[in-house]
Design a protein around this motif. Structure first.
Motif: not given
Length: 351
Positions: A1-15
């Motif tokens: 697939m072509a290089e494209t900007a992400p369509e969705q944002g993400v928030i992630a937490i890790k412990q």
């Protein structure tokens, strides 16, 4: 697939919870919560960053496997990074920065990277350059004010060999100048330069009848201290229905000792911990991380896609290090076995 900007944002937490030990001794414990965020800015730009707060406590050997009262610690580290990426039809470039603060150690890094895909998008070239500047002190020595600077270069290529196979090769080099000794280990005198080189080869193969993917890798490491290491890893990604997947992992590492690492044999006059012929000037280290050993790591990761937005993951790994496990034998003698385990829990949401 072509290089494209992400369509969705993400928030992630890790412990993350990490613990290592030797026979009869609980050594270092780390508790590290972190947060990561990715935000598309428009059709061509994205911004991402992370922040982590490490709480470190316990005791670490000052020489070989020996613990002294001066080696007990209770410290905190705060670190973060930020990266801005621009996307075109077949390429993307990014600039970033990172920082890390402890009471006796500070690090600052600036980086840039560039990716270019072929017209059929089956091959991607990547190159990255970074510069790090570190300030080193010591809680045991108020007069220690040292610095270290490092250039880091990474270049590689990723190739879709077939519809089921993906191969990647990365080559890396670090050139560092300044203070490399460990102020909390004694005796520990290391050269004031360290050049490090790596080669990483990855192969992912999708097994259509099982809907599973086998991920394998080999990493070679060599540096000017004389340490040479090989790491082999295999992971099996197995989906279970539409929402679950499990990933068992097995990793083996073998390394040679640094040229100036000294086995636990002590000078007949000066006694422990000084090696024979110790003069306080030539490179000398009793740090078992620079010894010759082999290590095995086994792990299991479970992922659960709760719905279209929420994901959960849980990862456990166990590490065992032995001198006798070095490939070909001839591991460093006289060292206690070393073990570690870590748990990591993650929660992410797309928006």
């Amino acid at each position: 697939m072509a290089e494209t900007a992400p369509e969705q944002g993400v928030i992630a937490i890790k412990q993350l919870s990490y613990q290592d030990w030797q026979p009869g001794l609980q050594r270092v414990h780390v508790n590290a919560p972190s947060i990561y965020a990715l935000a598309p800015l428009d059709a061509h730009w994205s911004l991402e960053g992370s922040f982590v707060r490490d709480g470190v406590s316990g005791a670490s050997p000052r020489h070989h496997s020996a613990i002294s009262s001066a080696s007990h610690m209770d410290d905190q580290r705060h670190a973060g990074d930020l990266k801005l990426t621009h996307y075109d039809d077949r390429q993307a470039w990014a600039i970033g920065g990172a920082w890390s603060n402890e009471h006796d150690y500070k690090s600052r890094t600036l980086s840039a990277e560039w990716r270019l895909s072929s017209e059929d998008n089956n091959r991607t070239w990547n190159i990255g350059l970074a510069r790090s500047n570190d300030s080193i002190g010591s809680s045991d020595d108020d007069t220690l004010h040292e610095h270290r600077g490092t250039w880091q270069l990474l270049a590689g290529v990723t190739q879709a060999v077939s519809a089921l196979d993906l191969v990647q090769l990365n080559l890396g080099a670090n050139w560092g100048r300044g203070y490399f000794s460990d102020p909390y280990k004694f005796p520990d005198i290391r050269p004031r330069s360290r050049n490090q080189y790596t080669a990483l080869l990855r192969w992912n193969h999708h097994i259509e009848p099982l809907q599973a993917t086998l991920r394998t890798s080999w990493r070679f490491y060599d540096d000017s201290f004389g340490v040479r290491a090989h790491t082999l890893e295999a992971a099996w990604v197995q989906p279970l229905g539409e929402r679950w997947s499990v990933t068992p992992t097995l990793r083996y590492t073998t390394q040679s000792a640094a040229r100036f690492y000294k086995d636990p044999v002590y000078d007949p006059v000066l006694g422990e911990p000084f090696p024979p012929g110790f003069d306080g000037q030539h490179p000398t280290s009793a740090d078992q991380r620079l010894s010759a050993f082999g290590a095995l790591t086994g792990g299991l990761r479970v992922d659960w896609r709760v719905d279209a937005q929420w994901k959960l993951d849980l990862n456990y790994e166990r590490y065992e290090q032995r001198s006798g496990w070095r490939a070909g034998g001839n591991g460093s003698p006289g060292l206690a076995t070393f073990s570690a385990r870590w748990w990591q829990f993650g929660l992410s949401r797309s928006f």
